[in-house]
Design a protein around this motif. Structure first.
Motif, short mmCIF file in Angstrom:
data_model
loop_
_atom_site.label_atom_id
_atom_site.label_comp_id
_atom_site.label_asym_id
_atom_site.label_seq_id
_atom_site.Cartn_x
_atom_site.Cartn_y
_atom_site.Cartn_z
N ARG A 250 0.86 -1.19 0.00
CA ARG A 250 0.00 0.00 0.00
C ARG A 250 0.89 1.23 0.00
N GLU A 251 0.64 2.15 -0.92
CA GLU A 251 1.50 3.33 -1.04
C GLU A 251 0.71 4.53 -1.55
N GLN A 252 1.24 5.72 -1.30
CA GLN A 252 0.68 6.95 -1.81
C GLN A 252 1.45 7.34 -3.07
N ALA A 253 0.74 7.67 -4.12
CA ALA A 253 1.39 8.03 -5.39
C ALA A 253 0.84 9.37 -5.87
N GLN A 254 1.62 10.03 -6.70
CA GLN A 254 1.27 11.36 -7.18
C GLN A 254 0.24 11.28 -8.30
N LEU A 255 -0.80 12.10 -8.20
CA LEU A 255 -1.73 12.28 -9.33
C LEU A 255 -1.02 13.09 -10.40
N GLU A 256 -1.31 12.77 -11.64
CA GLU A 256 -0.70 13.50 -12.75
C GLU A 256 -1.76 14.20 -13.58
N SER A 257 -1.38 15.32 -14.13
CA SER A 257 -2.31 16.11 -14.95
C SER A 257 -2.10 15.78 -16.43
N GLN A 258 -3.19 15.59 -17.15
CA GLN A 258 -3.14 15.33 -18.59
C GLN A 258 -4.12 16.26 -19.30
N VAL A 259 -3.77 16.63 -20.51
CA VAL A 259 -4.68 17.41 -21.35
C VAL A 259 -5.35 16.45 -22.33
N ARG A 260 -6.67 16.47 -22.37
CA ARG A 260 -7.43 15.58 -23.25
C ARG A 260 -8.34 16.40 -24.15
N LEU A 261 -8.70 15.80 -25.27
CA LEU A 261 -9.59 16.44 -26.24
C LEU A 261 -10.90 15.67 -26.33
N GLY A 262 -11.95 16.38 -26.68
CA GLY A 262 -13.24 15.73 -26.86
C GLY A 262 -14.15 16.58 -27.74
N SER A 263 -15.11 15.93 -28.37
CA SER A 263 -16.06 16.64 -29.21
C SER A 263 -17.33 15.81 -29.33
N GLY A 264 -18.40 16.46 -29.74
CA GLY A 264 -19.65 15.72 -29.87
C GLY A 264 -20.72 16.55 -30.55
N THR A 265 -21.83 15.92 -30.82
CA THR A 265 -22.99 16.55 -31.46
C THR A 265 -24.22 16.34 -30.59
N VAL A 266 -24.98 17.39 -30.38
CA VAL A 266 -26.18 17.31 -29.55
C VAL A 266 -27.31 16.67 -30.35
N ARG A 267 -27.88 15.61 -29.81
CA ARG A 267 -29.04 14.97 -30.43
C ARG A 267 -30.26 15.05 -29.54
N ASN A 268 -30.04 15.15 -28.23
CA ASN A 268 -31.14 15.26 -27.30
C ASN A 268 -30.90 16.40 -26.33
N SER A 269 -29.90 16.24 -25.45
CA SER A 269 -29.52 17.28 -24.51
C SER A 269 -28.00 17.40 -24.48
N LEU A 270 -27.52 18.52 -23.95
CA LEU A 270 -26.07 18.74 -23.90
C LEU A 270 -25.40 17.67 -23.04
N PHE A 271 -26.00 17.35 -21.88
CA PHE A 271 -25.33 16.42 -20.97
C PHE A 271 -25.39 14.99 -21.49
N THR A 272 -26.39 14.65 -22.27
CA THR A 272 -26.39 13.34 -22.92
C THR A 272 -25.26 13.27 -23.95
N ALA A 273 -25.09 14.37 -24.70
CA ALA A 273 -24.04 14.41 -25.73
C ALA A 273 -22.66 14.36 -25.11
N THR A 274 -22.44 15.06 -23.98
CA THR A 274 -21.12 15.03 -23.35
C THR A 274 -20.84 13.65 -22.75
N ASP A 275 -21.88 12.97 -22.27
CA ASP A 275 -21.70 11.59 -21.78
C ASP A 275 -21.26 10.69 -22.93
N GLU A 276 -21.91 10.83 -24.09
CA GLU A 276 -21.56 10.02 -25.25
C GLU A 276 -20.14 10.30 -25.71
N ALA A 277 -19.69 11.54 -25.51
CA ALA A 277 -18.33 11.92 -25.91
C ALA A 277 -17.29 11.52 -24.86
#
Length: 454
Positions: free
Chosen positions: A173-200
């Motif tokens: 059992r140990e403590q480890a450092q969280l690391e920061s990453q930059v990620r990309l995402g995109s999507g198209t709204v078909r119903n609601s914004l939050f449904t689309a972001t979930d799909e993305a």
């Protein structure tokens, strides 16, 4: 769908175990007709700085087929699988979901007091298992929030289990450092914004920041339209490369584009040397108000800032806040950045969090079912501080929310509309450089979405 994939993977695993040479032959047959081609891909860049692309093709001469078949047949197959912890997990259910068939490992997880917390459904957990071709566990790695509360935004707890021989198990059992990453995402709204972001595949916190970045330009309740698109670049914290499922305040939306009814809106996150940050347009103008319009993403006002009949005392009294109706457990967020001045029980208010903001302004959140912050803690706008409840004098689950300026109660709904986040102190040259980088990130995210759509 997940169950079908799990069954298919299990059947394939059993077939490979029984027929290793057949698997090897199948792999070689699949590769037999291919020649390798190397190609270069240039990342999006500013006009005039494009990198010349060159395609190089070279025939690869493989080793004799019989030698490759022998090598593949002798290779020890290994199963690697990951899953998130579930509330109803038992040792058997977890290992089965990971494709592990190991009675010794299951027995150890059930009986060993030092590892029982790994199955605690109240704690977010990420499991990764490595098993041999017979399903015996070779390694189990569990990642979960840091044990010390003051490290939860910087570290995580990693627990590793290994067989130690003679039915024993070694636990590290140990403590480890969280690391920061930059990620990309995109999507198209078909119903609601939050449904689309979930799909993305966007985290909920990033989806919320996206709606808040453009809330002054797009009414996401009434103006959203089927076919709207979004492209984002965001920062997220990871544990050994896996995005964490806890610490909702972690991660910032760095750059975003939202196209609503053909109109293009863009924005980016800017932070100055003092650590102050704000969402701005590509021209540097603020896009975010100092205080959010509501302490919850989705809610309804059940009692406004006015005189009313008190529901318990049955007398006419001034209601010096706003009540929001919502189910117990609905996340409550701070409407502005500040320092927690009080976190605990306060008479008829039940569980209360009070936050001191800049400019002699403070906010109060009452009747909470739980409190997720402590006194003295600094919180950023939108940080989760607790959850809706019915503690204290409450006739039902709701959030009582107050806003004070120099100790005087104000209408929270009017304050949110009248305040705007000041621009972070960034030079024009820095701003232009940030805008160029943001546009490049947005273009890359948009290209990913176009490729996926094809």
């Amino acid at each position: 769908m997940t169950g079908w994939l799990d069954r298919a993977a299990e059947n394939a695993h059993k077939f490979a175990q029984r027929n290793p040479r057949a698997v090897a032959a199948g792999v070689m047959f699949s590769l037999a007709g291919f020649a390798a081609t190397a190609f270069g891909v240039a990342s999006p860049s500013a006009p005039g700085t494009e990198i010349a692309q060159q395609i190089i093709s070279e025939d690869v001469q493989p080793l004799p087929v019989h030698e490759q078949l022998e090598a593949l047949a002798a290779h020890q197959l290994e199963l690697n699988r990951s899953t998130a912890g579930r509330a109803n997990d038992t040792a058997d259910r977890l290992l089965s979901r990971l494709g592990v068939n190991d009675a010794s490992a299951a027995s150890f997880l059930r009986r060993e007091r030092g590892v029982r917390d790994l199955l605690d459904g109240r704690v977010p957990r990420l499991f990764t298992a490595r098993a041999d071709e017979s399903g015996r566990l070779k390694e189990l790695v569990v990642r979960m929030p840091a044990e010390r509360r003051d490290q939860i935004t910087t570290h995580f707890t990693r627990v590793t289990l290994h067989p130690a021989g003679h039915g024993g198990w070694k636990v590290r059992r140990e403590q480890a450092q969280l690391e920061s990453q930059v990620r990309l995402g995109s999507g198209t709204v078909r119903n609601s914004l939050f449904t689309a972001t979930d799909e993305a595949g966007l985290p909920d916190t990033i989806a919320t920041q996206l709606s808040e970045m453009f809330s002054e330009e797009v009414d996401f309740h009434r103006e959203i339209k089927k076919g709207d698109t979004f492209s984002v670049a965001y920062e997220t914290l990871t544990a050994d490369g896996e995005p964490i499922t806890w610490n909702e305040g972690a991660g910032h939306l760095l750059a975003a584009e939202y196209i609503n009814r053909g109109r293009v809106y863009q924005g980016m996150w800017v932070r100055d040397a003092m650590g102050r940050g704000a969402y701005v347009g590509m021209d540097g103008q603020p896009k975010q108000r100092s205080f959010l319009a509501s302490p919850m993403e989705f809610s309804r006002v059940t009692s406004g800032f006015a005189m009313r009949m008190h529901p318990i005392l049955q007398t006419m009294r001034a209601h010096q806040g706003v009540d929001y109706g919502a189910p117990v457990g609905t996340p409550v967020r701070t409407v502005g950045s500040g320092v927690v001045d009080f976190a605990g029980w306060r008479n008829g208010f039940g569980n209360v969090v009070e936050i001191q903001h800049d400019g002699d302004r403070s906010t109060l959140y009452a009747h909470l079912s739980r409190i997720d912050v402590r006194k003295g803690e600094h919180v950023e706008q939108g940080t989760r501080i607790g959850a809706v409840g019915a503690t204290g004098w409450a006739t039902g689950p709701h959030l009582h929310f107050e806003f004070r300026i120099r100790g005087v109660h104000q209408d929270p709904l009017q304050v949110a509309k009248a305040t705007q986040t000041p621009m972070a102190s960034v030079s024009r040259a820095e701003l232009q450089q940030l805008a160029t980088s943001a546009r490049t990130q947005i273009a890359a995210a948009r290209s990913m979405g176009a490729v996926r759509a094809e």
